[in-house]
Design a protein around this motif. Structure first.
Motif, PDB file in Angstrom:
ATOM      1  N   LEU A 163       0.832  -1.205   0.000  1.00 36.39           N
ATOM      2  CA  LEU A 163       0.000   0.000   0.000  1.00 36.39           C
ATOM      3  C   LEU A 163       0.863   1.251   0.000  1.00 36.39           C
ATOM      4  O   LEU A 163       0.625   2.188  -0.786  1.00 36.39           O
ATOM      5  N   MET A 164       1.859   1.301   0.875  1.00 39.21           N
ATOM      6  CA  MET A 164       2.734   2.469   0.946  1.00 39.21           C
ATOM      7  C   MET A 164       3.413   2.712  -0.397  1.00 39.21           C
ATOM      8  O   MET A 164       3.466   3.845  -0.890  1.00 39.21           O
ATOM      9  N   TYR A 165       3.917   1.639  -0.979  1.00 40.23           N
ATOM     10  CA  TYR A 165       4.628   1.759  -2.251  1.00 40.23           C
ATOM     11  C   TYR A 165       3.675   2.206  -3.366  1.00 40.23           C
ATOM     12  O   TYR A 165       3.999   3.092  -4.163  1.00 40.23           O
ATOM     13  N   ARG A 166       2.493   1.590  -3.403  1.00 40.50           N
ATOM     14  CA  ARG A 166       1.526   1.887  -4.465  1.00 40.50           C
ATOM     15  C   ARG A 166       1.009   3.320  -4.370  1.00 40.50           C
ATOM     16  O   ARG A 166       0.782   3.991  -5.394  1.00 40.50           O
ATOM     17  N   ALA A 167       0.824   3.812  -3.136  1.00 39.40           N
ATOM     18  CA  ALA A 167       0.242   5.136  -2.940  1.00 39.40           C
ATOM     19  C   ALA A 167       1.250   6.264  -3.117  1.00 39.40           C
ATOM     20  O   ALA A 167       0.859   7.428  -3.235  1.00 39.40           O
ATOM     21  N   SER A 168       2.530   5.939  -3.123  1.00 36.35           N
ATOM     22  CA  SER A 168       3.574   6.968  -3.195  1.00 36.35           C
ATOM     23  C   SER A 168       4.070   7.154  -4.626  1.00 36.35           C
ATOM     24  O   SER A 168       4.367   6.184  -5.319  1.00 36.35           O
ATOM     25  N   SER A 169       4.207   8.408  -5.016  1.00 37.03           N
ATOM     26  CA  SER A 169       4.824   8.693  -6.316  1.00 37.03           C
ATOM     27  C   SER A 169       6.319   8.963  -6.189  1.00 37.03           C
ATOM     28  O   SER A 169       7.032   8.948  -7.192  1.00 37.03           O
ATOM     29  N   ARG A 170       6.795   9.170  -4.938  1.00 40.50           N
ATOM     30  CA  ARG A 170       8.235   9.436  -4.786  1.00 40.50           C
ATOM     31  C   ARG A 170       8.813   8.950  -3.468  1.00 40.50           C
ATOM     32  O   ARG A 170       9.702   8.114  -3.451  1.00 40.50           O
ATOM     33  N   TYR A 171       8.321   9.474  -2.335  1.00 43.71           N
ATOM     34  CA  TYR A 171       8.948   9.191  -1.047  1.00 43.71           C
ATOM     35  C   TYR A 171       8.072   8.271  -0.188  1.00 43.71           C
ATOM     36  O   TYR A 171       6.851   8.384  -0.179  1.00 43.71           O
ATOM     37  N   LEU A 172       8.740   7.390   0.562  1.00 42.00           N
ATOM     38  CA  LEU A 172       8.121   6.627   1.649  1.00 42.00           C
ATOM     39  C   LEU A 172       8.895   6.980   2.913  1.00 42.00           C
ATOM     40  O   LEU A 172      10.132   6.957   2.913  1.00 42.00           O
ATOM     41  N   ALA A 173       8.185   7.311   3.977  1.00 40.41           N
ATOM     42  CA  ALA A 173       8.845   7.667   5.232  1.00 40.41           C
ATOM     43  C   ALA A 173       8.197   6.902   6.376  1.00 40.41           C
ATOM     44  O   ALA A 173       7.010   6.575   6.335  1.00 40.41           O
ATOM     45  N   LEU A 174       9.005   6.602   7.390  1.00 41.28           N
ATOM     46  CA  LEU A 174       8.478   5.908   8.559  1.00 41.28           C
ATOM     47  C   LEU A 174       9.291   6.284   9.786  1.00 41.28           C
ATOM     48  O   LEU A 174      10.501   6.524   9.703  1.00 41.28           O
ATOM     49  N   ALA A 175       8.592   6.356  10.911  1.00 40.39           N
ATOM     50  CA  ALA A 175       9.217   6.595  12.212  1.00 40.39           C
ATOM     51  C   ALA A 175       8.603   5.577  13.160  1.00 40.39           C
ATOM     52  O   ALA A 175       7.438   5.693  13.546  1.00 40.39           O
ATOM     53  N   GLU A 176       9.374   4.546  13.492  1.00 43.26           N
ATOM     54  CA  GLU A 176       8.859   3.399  14.226  1.00 43.26           C
ATOM     55  C   GLU A 176       9.911   2.930  15.240  1.00 43.26           C
ATOM     56  O   GLU A 176      11.016   3.440  15.268  1.00 43.26           O
ATOM     57  N   TYR A 177       9.558   1.937  16.064  1.00 44.09           N
ATOM     58  CA  TYR A 177      10.537   1.313  16.949  1.00 44.09           C
ATOM     59  C   TYR A 177      11.361   0.316  16.136  1.00 44.09           C
ATOM     60  O   TYR A 177      10.811  -0.607  15.530  1.00 44.09           O
ATOM     61  N   TYR A 178      12.667   0.481  16.163  1.00 47.51           N
ATOM     62  CA  TYR A 178      13.557  -0.388  15.382  1.00 47.51           C
ATOM     63  C   TYR A 178      14.099  -1.539  16.228  1.00 47.51           C
ATOM     64  O   TYR A 178      14.424  -1.369  17.404  1.00 47.51           O
ATOM     65  N   ASN A 179      14.203  -2.705  15.608  1.00 48.83           N
ATOM     66  CA  ASN A 179      14.970  -3.822  16.156  1.00 48.83           C
ATOM     67  C   ASN A 179      15.505  -4.618  14.975  1.00 48.83           C
ATOM     68  O   ASN A 179      14.799  -4.785  13.975  1.00 48.83           O
ATOM     69  N   PRO A 180      16.751  -5.098  15.039  1.00 44.98           N
ATOM     70  CA  PRO A 180      17.312  -5.794  13.869  1.00 44.98           C
ATOM     71  C   PRO A 180      16.588  -7.088  13.529  1.00 44.98           C
ATOM     72  O   PRO A 180      16.615  -7.528  12.378  1.00 44.98           O
ATOM     73  N   THR A 181      15.947  -7.717  14.520  1.00 41.90           N
ATOM     74  CA  THR A 181      15.143  -8.914  14.283  1.00 41.90           C
ATOM     75  C   THR A 181      13.758  -8.698  14.881  1.00 41.90           C
ATOM     76  O   THR A 181      13.606  -7.948  15.856  1.00 41.90           O
TER      77      THR A 181
END
Length: 213
Positions: free
Chosen positions: A131-149
């Protein structure tokens, strides 16, 4: 769980989502968001249209309006009480529905999430990435909790309601035409503009016509 395909959707559409909406309000949060988005957009061409997936009451959009006064802003939100707040914001296109049923009517120059992917059913993330990819014409951005796994973290006394993982890495792997433009971290003890230990990423399509996988 009437009308929803996952327990996480019903959770956020109901009383817990209402309580979250009431807890997370105030000018200080807007100021912290302005600081975050100023950093996130510092290496981008200012987008002329922005879609937020999971906007709650719109504090991120209020901040973005300060930085992008001419941009078209849009929001998808599942919780009715939060939607009522969103609809009071001037010149914001509001879609009251789940991300898992949303079909964008157009593309937006930037599509983003902030503290939303962490609360989705992990098995449905590929659908939301698409959805994010389909709805974007240029940029995708996210601010989330990161963990390598991937990890499942108890959340305010509830299980299966908060998940950490490398969301940006999964997007980059899923869509080879995405490139990492910028990233950073905001600490909850920042003395001026704290956030909830969020890691943010800005990704850009290098070939907008590339097919999804």
């Amino acid at each position: 769980m009437s009308g929803y395909s996952t327990p996480q959707e019903a959770f956020w559409a109901g009383a817990f989502g209402d309580d979250y909406t009431r807890r997370n309000q105030g000018e200080r949060l807007v100021l912290s968001n302005i600081s975050l988005f100023k950093q996130l957009l510092s290496q981008a061409t200012p987008p002329t249209s922005v879609l937020e997936l999971g906007a709650n009451i719109g504090l991120n959009l209020v901040a973005l309006r300060q930085l992008l006064p001419q941009a078209h802003l849009a929001a998808v939100e599942i919780n009715p009480e939060a939607v009522a707040h969103l609809r009071r914001l001037p010149e914001v296109e509001v879609f009251h529905q789940s991300l898992l049923t949303f079909e964008p009517p157009r593309t937006y120059e930037m599509v983003f999430t902030k503290g939303v992917l962490i609360h989705l059913a992990p098995e449905r993330l590929p659908q939301v990435y698409d959805l994010m990819y389909r709805a974007s014409s240029r940029y995708l951005a996210l601010a989330e909790y990161y963990n390598p796994t991937p990890v499942n973290v108890p959340y305010r006394g509830h299980d299966d309601r908060l998940f950490k993982r490398d969301f940006a890495g999964e997007l980059l792997d899923r869509f080879p035409d995405l490139r990492l433009v910028h990233y950073g971290f905001v600490y909850h003890r920042d003395p001026v503009h704290p956030q909830d230990d969020l890691t943010w990423f800005l990704l850009e399509k290098t070939s907008p016509a590339a097919p999804t996988r």
